[in-house]
Design an enzyme around this catalytic site. Structure first.
Site, PDB file in Angstrom:
ATOM      1  N   CYS A 108      41.768  47.074  68.058  1.00 51.09           N
ATOM      2  CA  CYS A 108      41.870  48.106  69.108  1.00 51.09           C
ATOM      3  C   CYS A 108      43.081  49.047  68.973  1.00 51.09           C
ATOM      4  O   CYS A 108      42.959  50.233  69.273  1.00 51.09           O
ATOM      5  CB  CYS A 108      41.834  47.447  70.477  1.00 51.09           C
ATOM      6  SG  CYS A 108      40.383  46.386  70.656  1.00 51.09           S
ATOM      7  N   HIS A 242      44.075  51.857  76.074  1.00 49.71           N
ATOM      8  CA  HIS A 242      42.858  51.334  75.430  1.00 49.71           C
ATOM      9  C   HIS A 242      41.878  50.878  76.514  1.00 49.71           C
ATOM     10  O   HIS A 242      42.230  50.072  77.387  1.00 49.71           O
ATOM     11  CB  HIS A 242      43.234  50.180  74.500  1.00 49.71           C
ATOM     12  CG  HIS A 242      42.061  49.391  74.031  1.00 49.71           C
ATOM     13  ND1 HIS A 242      40.919  49.992  73.549  1.00 49.71           N
ATOM     14  CD2 HIS A 242      41.831  48.053  73.987  1.00 49.71           C
ATOM     15  CE1 HIS A 242      40.039  49.054  73.226  1.00 49.71           C
ATOM     16  NE2 HIS A 242      40.573  47.880  73.490  1.00 49.71           N
ATOM     17  N   ASN A 272      34.169  49.078  75.835  1.00 45.66           N
ATOM     18  CA  ASN A 272      35.308  48.960  74.916  1.00 45.66           C
ATOM     19  C   ASN A 272      34.836  49.299  73.502  1.00 45.66           C
ATOM     20  O   ASN A 272      34.042  48.566  72.924  1.00 45.66           O
ATOM     21  CB  ASN A 272      35.836  47.521  74.994  1.00 45.66           C
ATOM     22  CG  ASN A 272      36.941  47.215  74.007  1.00 45.66           C
ATOM     23  OD1 ASN A 272      37.245  48.016  73.123  1.00 45.66           O
ATOM     24  ND2 ASN A 272      37.542  46.048  74.142  1.00 45.66           N
TER      25      ASN A 272
HETATM   26  N1  ACO Z   1      27.791  37.910  83.974  1.00 41.46           N
HETATM   27  C1  ACO Z   1      27.856  36.916  84.889  1.00 41.46           C
HETATM   28  N2  ACO Z   1      28.720  35.896  84.785  1.00 41.46           N
HETATM   29  C2  ACO Z   1      29.535  35.883  83.727  1.00 41.46           C
HETATM   30  C3  ACO Z   1      29.513  36.891  82.747  1.00 41.46           C
HETATM   31  C4  ACO Z   1      28.583  37.924  82.906  1.00 41.46           C
HETATM   32  N3  ACO Z   1      28.473  38.941  82.032  1.00 41.46           N
HETATM   33  N4  ACO Z   1      30.444  36.606  81.818  1.00 41.46           N
HETATM   34  C5  ACO Z   1      31.045  35.480  82.203  1.00 41.46           C
HETATM   35  N5  ACO Z   1      30.494  35.021  83.350  1.00 41.46           N
HETATM   36  C6  ACO Z   1      30.843  33.833  84.127  1.00 41.46           C
HETATM   37  C7  ACO Z   1      31.497  32.775  83.295  1.00 41.46           C
HETATM   38  O1  ACO Z   1      30.508  31.981  82.651  1.00 41.46           O
HETATM   39  C8  ACO Z   1      32.264  31.991  84.339  1.00 41.46           C
HETATM   40  O2  ACO Z   1      31.383  31.130  84.992  1.00 41.46           O
HETATM   41  P1  ACO Z   1      31.844  29.627  85.375  1.00 41.46           P
HETATM   42  O3  ACO Z   1      32.984  29.817  86.330  1.00 41.46           O
HETATM   43  O4  ACO Z   1      30.614  29.048  85.965  1.00 41.46           O
HETATM   44  O5  ACO Z   1      32.274  29.008  84.077  1.00 41.46           O
HETATM   45  C9  ACO Z   1      32.685  33.064  85.337  1.00 41.46           C
HETATM   46  O6  ACO Z   1      31.806  34.193  85.097  1.00 41.46           O
HETATM   47  C10 ACO Z   1      34.132  33.505  85.195  1.00 41.46           C
HETATM   48  O7  ACO Z   1      34.368  33.783  83.804  1.00 41.46           O
HETATM   49  P2  ACO Z   1      35.788  34.231  83.276  1.00 41.46           P
HETATM   50  O8  ACO Z   1      35.749  34.345  81.784  1.00 41.46           O
HETATM   51  O9  ACO Z   1      36.845  33.355  83.889  1.00 41.46           O
HETATM   52  O10 ACO Z   1      35.874  35.688  83.939  1.00 41.46           O
HETATM   53  P3  ACO Z   1      37.082  36.687  83.934  1.00 41.46           P
HETATM   54  O11 ACO Z   1      37.342  37.113  85.317  1.00 41.46           O
HETATM   55  O12 ACO Z   1      38.231  36.212  83.100  1.00 41.46           O
HETATM   56  O13 ACO Z   1      36.458  37.940  83.188  1.00 41.46           O
HETATM   57  C11 ACO Z   1      36.469  39.047  81.017  1.00 41.46           C
HETATM   58  C12 ACO Z   1      36.006  37.819  81.835  1.00 41.46           C
HETATM   59  C13 ACO Z   1      35.801  40.285  81.591  1.00 41.46           C
HETATM   60  C14 ACO Z   1      36.053  38.850  79.557  1.00 41.46           C
HETATM   61  C15 ACO Z   1      37.997  39.165  81.122  1.00 41.46           C
HETATM   62  O14 ACO Z   1      38.612  37.929  80.852  1.00 41.46           O
HETATM   63  C16 ACO Z   1      38.551  40.220  80.184  1.00 41.46           C
HETATM   64  O15 ACO Z   1      38.319  41.398  80.342  1.00 41.46           O
HETATM   65  N6  ACO Z   1      39.358  39.818  79.186  1.00 41.46           N
HETATM   66  C17 ACO Z   1      39.910  40.739  78.206  1.00 41.46           C
HETATM   67  C18 ACO Z   1      38.904  41.054  77.152  1.00 41.46           C
HETATM   68  C19 ACO Z   1      39.412  42.209  76.306  1.00 41.46           C
HETATM   69  O16 ACO Z   1      39.981  43.143  76.781  1.00 41.46           O
HETATM   70  N7  ACO Z   1      39.272  42.138  75.035  1.00 41.46           N
HETATM   71  C20 ACO Z   1      39.818  43.261  74.272  1.00 41.46           C
HETATM   72  C21 ACO Z   1      39.981  42.981  72.937  1.00 41.46           C
HETATM   73  S1  ACO Z   1      38.451  42.939  72.116  1.00 41.46           S
HETATM   74  C22 ACO Z   1      38.786  43.331  70.523  1.00 41.46           C
HETATM   75  O17 ACO Z   1      39.866  43.566  70.172  1.00 41.46           O
HETATM   76  C23 ACO Z   1      37.638  43.320  69.567  1.00 41.46           C
END
Ligand code: ACO
Length: 315
Positions: A108, A242, A272
């Site tokens: 990124c 980003h 993203n």
């Molecule tokens: N729809 C519904 N539920 C979902 C989804 C979805 N798309 N995705 C995950 N869940 C569920 C999970 O299974 C979990 O359920 P559980 O509690 O029963 O286990 C629940 O939602 C909470 O999941 P978390 O992973 O804790 O959710 P969080 O609030 O952390 O959000 C996210 C996840 C959006 C991925 C967040 O952590 C995030 O944005 N992280 C940063 C990612 C990023 O920016 N990456 C950039 C770099 S990528 C690169 O460089 C290639």
């Protein structure tokens, strides 16, 4: 160096959250609340190099330069259909560039890493004009059965033309090497000699840890590039962050105590797009006429590696 031209190109297929609900256990409400994303552009019948070519040609036209004026081409890309040559060579051929071409895989923050490399060439007096293209198709990296990753990404290409000048004032690139937070494994061709087990895996990500890292690293980087120039957060006109997740961008904005209008965003309908995210954001808001001469822009990006970078640009 300074930025004298920008361009971008997006795939024509738009995938709404409602389209994902048809084959994933997810909801528009979950995706919008957790990420801010409503739709994203995804590669269908296009090739990534076509998007890279279009973005490059728009940036060259914007700069008023011809392909022959470019002395160095830097292409930022994580995956594409070719193992070799580098995607940059393929885009260079399509654009008609004759200069040296190099590819970087810095995820990124690739656009800011490319700016830093270009800056060194300008300072060494080796170049007069540099073209940077960031072309990414992260939707080909994730499993479309993994709702925690595939909903986050979109594809596209962004480009910038740089020339001699004073616009880019300060850049910081850094790394906290930790390959286990975001990674993907792609086995190579088998040989009669390979005995280790190699199983391909789509993109793996520890979302929560990446989230925390992104907010902390971005604030540190932004404060560092400003401090180098004796500026404070209040001196900045726009922050181009980003577009990984609207909540990450919001977390950074709130911790810096900056009003919303200084944080232009497009993640809502882009997702993203890895290193293409910053130059696409720059190009789109530039074409909307947001930036005035003399405005101070701060770029900040973070991602796989873990790598992180920021830059201060006077428009
Ligand atoms: N729809 C519904 N539920 C979902 C989804 C979805 N798309 N995705 C995950 N869940 C569920 C999970 O299974 C979990 O359920 P559980 O509690 O029963 O286990 C629940 O939602 C909470 O999941 P978390 O992973 O804790 O959710 P969080 O609030 O952390 O959000 C996210 C996840 C959006 C991925 C967040 O952590 C995030 O944005 N992280 C940063 C990612 C990023 O920016 N990456 C950039 C770099 S990528 C690169 O460089 C290639």
């Amino acid at each position: 160096m300074r930025i004298i031209g920008t361009g971008s190109a997006l795939p024509k297929k738009v995938v709404e959250n409602a389209d994902l609900e048809r084959f994933l256990d997810t909801s528009d409400e979950w995706i919008v609340t957790r990420t801010g994303i409503r739709s994203r552009h995804v590669i269908s019948d296009e090739r990534l190099e076509d998007l890279g070519r279009d973005a490059a040609q728009k940036a060259l036209a914007d700069a008023g330069l011809a392909p022959g004026d470019i002395d160095l081409f830097i292409c930022s890309n994580v995956v594409n259909e070719y193992m070799t040559p580098g995607l940059g060579c393929i885009i260079a051929a399509a654009v008609g560039l004759q200069c040296p071409s190099m590819d970087i895989n810095c995820a990124c923050p690739g656009f800011i890493y490319a700016l830093d490399i270009a800056d060194s060439y300008f300072r060494a007096g080796k170049v007069r004009n540099v073209l940077v293209v960031c072309a990414e198709e992260p939707t080909r990296m994730t499993s479309w059965q993994d709702r925690a990753t595939c909903v986050l990404f979109g594809d596209g290409a962004g480009a910038a033309v740089l020339t001699e000048g004073e616009g880019v004032r300060s850049i910081r690139i850094s790394a906290r090497p930790d390959p286990e937070k975001i990674w993907q494994f792609r086995p190579l061709e088998p040989t009669p000699f390979v005995t280790k087990t190699e199983v391909g895996l789509p993109l793996q990500m520890n979302g929560r840890e990446v989230f925390r890292f992104a907010v902390t690293a971005s604030i540190e980087d932004i404060q560092a590039v400003l401090a180098k120039e004796g500026l404070t957060v209040g001196d900045v006109d726009y922050f181009l962050i980003h577009q990984a997740n609207l909540r990450i961008v919001e977390g950074i904005r709130q911790r810096l105590g900056v009003p919303e209008e200084k944080f232009p965003c497009n993640i809502q309908d882009h997702g993203n797009s890895s290193s293409a995210s910053c130059p696409i954001l720059l190009d789109e808001y530039k074409r909307k006429g947001l930036f005035k001469k003399g405005d101070k822009l701060v770029f900040s990006a973070f991602g796989a590696g873990l790598l992180t970078a920021a830059a201060l640009v006077e428009w």
